[in-house]
Design an enzyme around this catalytic site. Structure first.
Site, PDB file in Angstrom:
ATOM      1  N   ASP A 133       0.937  -1.191  -0.335  1.00 54.91           N
ATOM      2  CA  ASP A 133       0.380  -0.035   0.186  1.00 54.91           C
ATOM      3  C   ASP A 133       0.590   1.180   0.016  1.00 54.91           C
ATOM      4  OD1 ASP A 133       0.746   0.212   2.679  1.00 54.91           O
ATOM      5  OD2 ASP A 133      -0.840  -1.317   3.180  1.00 54.91           O
ATOM      6  N   HIS A 148       6.137  -8.157  -0.597  1.00 59.53           N
ATOM      7  CA  HIS A 148       5.421  -8.297  -2.129  1.00 59.53           C
ATOM      8  C   HIS A 148       4.739  -7.938  -2.732  1.00 59.53           C
ATOM      9  CE1 HIS A 148       3.532 -11.037   1.378  1.00 59.53           C
ATOM     10  NE2 HIS A 148       4.062 -11.499   0.559  1.00 59.53           N
ATOM     11  N   CYS A 221       6.112  -3.718 -26.241  1.00 62.13           N
ATOM     12  CA  CYS A 221       6.259  -4.586 -26.830  1.00 62.13           C
ATOM     13  C   CYS A 221       4.444  -5.430 -27.063  1.00 62.13           C
ATOM     14  CB  CYS A 221       6.996  -5.830 -26.402  1.00 62.13           C
ATOM     15  SG  CYS A 221       6.194  -6.361 -24.683  1.00 62.13           S
ATOM     16  N   GLY A 258       1.620  -6.568  13.424  1.00 59.25           N
ATOM     17  CA  GLY A 258       0.337  -7.012  12.487  1.00 59.25           C
ATOM     18  C   GLY A 258       0.176  -7.679  11.554  1.00 59.25           C
ATOM     19  N   CYS A 302      -1.273  -2.183  17.116  1.00 66.51           N
ATOM     20  CA  CYS A 302      -0.392  -1.966  16.919  1.00 66.51           C
ATOM     21  C   CYS A 302      -0.300  -0.099  17.633  1.00 66.51           C
ATOM     22  CB  CYS A 302      -0.021  -2.208  15.975  1.00 66.51           C
ATOM     23  SG  CYS A 302       0.470  -3.711  15.076  1.00 66.51           S
TER      24      CYS A 302
END
Length: 309
Positions: A133, A148, A221, A258, A302
């Site tokens: 994010d 990720h 491409c 978290g 948290c």
């Protein structure tokens, strides 16, 4: 009470109700435990998951009662399906197109900002985040690795290996391209700012809207375009894995914030830390995959812990 303050309280209550699982307030002893854990660890490696971004209004997948898996039978798109099927790519990008204005406007919360302060004060080694994010960057952090990937960049995957063209584009710029091809849906994208979205920023839309949506190909491409994130069923690049391993080796402990660590890429960090004899701690609402392995587990929100550090 002025209107701005009322709106802030209303927004905070909405986030708490719909995105954050039920929890008890952190007690002073929990805060003291984490404070003591961190006080002699200037090279702490922090691992963050979706649980720190729920407080910014981004839903997660697995939280009890509020996670996407708890509220619907929706499953995220799988990488092999995305690569194989034009229709699935089109459906993904149509939903992402309509969700992007709101998703990209999400702002970091206290935990993101506190970690940026800790970095500035040289109280942590690095952040490894499972989130896509961009909120660590928005908060001002520099030393972080996005395990990720990042939804704010679009890449071409039209060819594999050495033949891959290497085209990439900022997601904001790609949104403008999508708008130019989908003028009839552009206004709807603005309207969708008031709608809730899924953990990866996409929204539920009608099959008619998907049919009308035009998805352009790579301008270099004519290959297929995807966000620069590791989809479910895809592999994390090996150089990224090696970087994280080196960070673990050079750290003096792990702090997970978290994350349920259900995804193996996060769980593996705890396994490697334990092999090296490093101290480990988790702050998370609810159980995690590594509760039986870590030295400290705090069941709390948290920000309740971080704001007192």
């Amino acid at each position: 009470m002025n209107l701005v303050k009322k709106l802030k309280i209303s927004s905070r209550n909405y986030v708490t109700q719909f995105f954050i699982p039920k929890h008890e307030a952190a007690n002073p002893r929990d805060i003291e435990i984490i404070q003591n854990y961190l006080c002699d660890k200037p090279k702490i490696l922090v691992v963050t998951g979706a649980g720190i971004s729920t407080e910014s209004g981004i839903p997660d997948y697995r939280s009890e009662g509020v996670g996407l898996y708890q509220r619907s039978n929706h499953k995220p798109v799988q990488y092999p399906e995305f690569i194989r099927s034009h229709e699935i790519r089109k459906r993904y990008w149509a939903r992402n197109f309509l969700g992007w204005p709101k998703f990209s406007n999400v702002q970091p919360n206290l935990t993101h900002k506190k970690l940026a302060e800790m970095e500035k004060d040289k109280k942590l080694l690095h952040i490894v985040t499972q989130n896509v994010d961009n909120l660590h960057a928005k908060a001002g952090s520099k030393e972080f690795t996005e395990l990720h990937g990042n939804g704010y960049k679009v890449i071409c995957v039209g060819h594999e290996g050495k033949d891959r063209c290497g085209y990439s584009i900022d997601r904001h710029d790609f949104q403008k391209i999508l708008e130019s091809f989908n003028q009839d849906l552009k206004e709807k994208a603005e309207i969708m700012k008031s709608e809730s979205f899924r953990p990866d920023g996409d929204v539920e839309i009608s099959s008619d809207d998907i049919k009308k949506f035009y998805l352009p190909q790579c301008p270099q491409c004519m290959g297929d375009l995807k966000p620069n994130i590791v989809f479910f069923g895809d592999n994390i690049p090996m150089d990224r894995i090696e970087k994280v391993v080196n960070l673990i080796i050079n750290s003096d402990g792990i702090l997970v914030l978290g994350s349920s660590l259900q995804v193996f890429s996060g769980y593996r960090i705890i396994l490697q830390a334990k092999e090296l004899g490093l101290p480990t701690a988790i702050v998370n609402i609810g159980a995690t995959r590594a509760d039986h392995l870590v030295d400290i587990k705090i069941n709390a929100k948290c920000s309740d812990i971080m704001k007192e550090l």
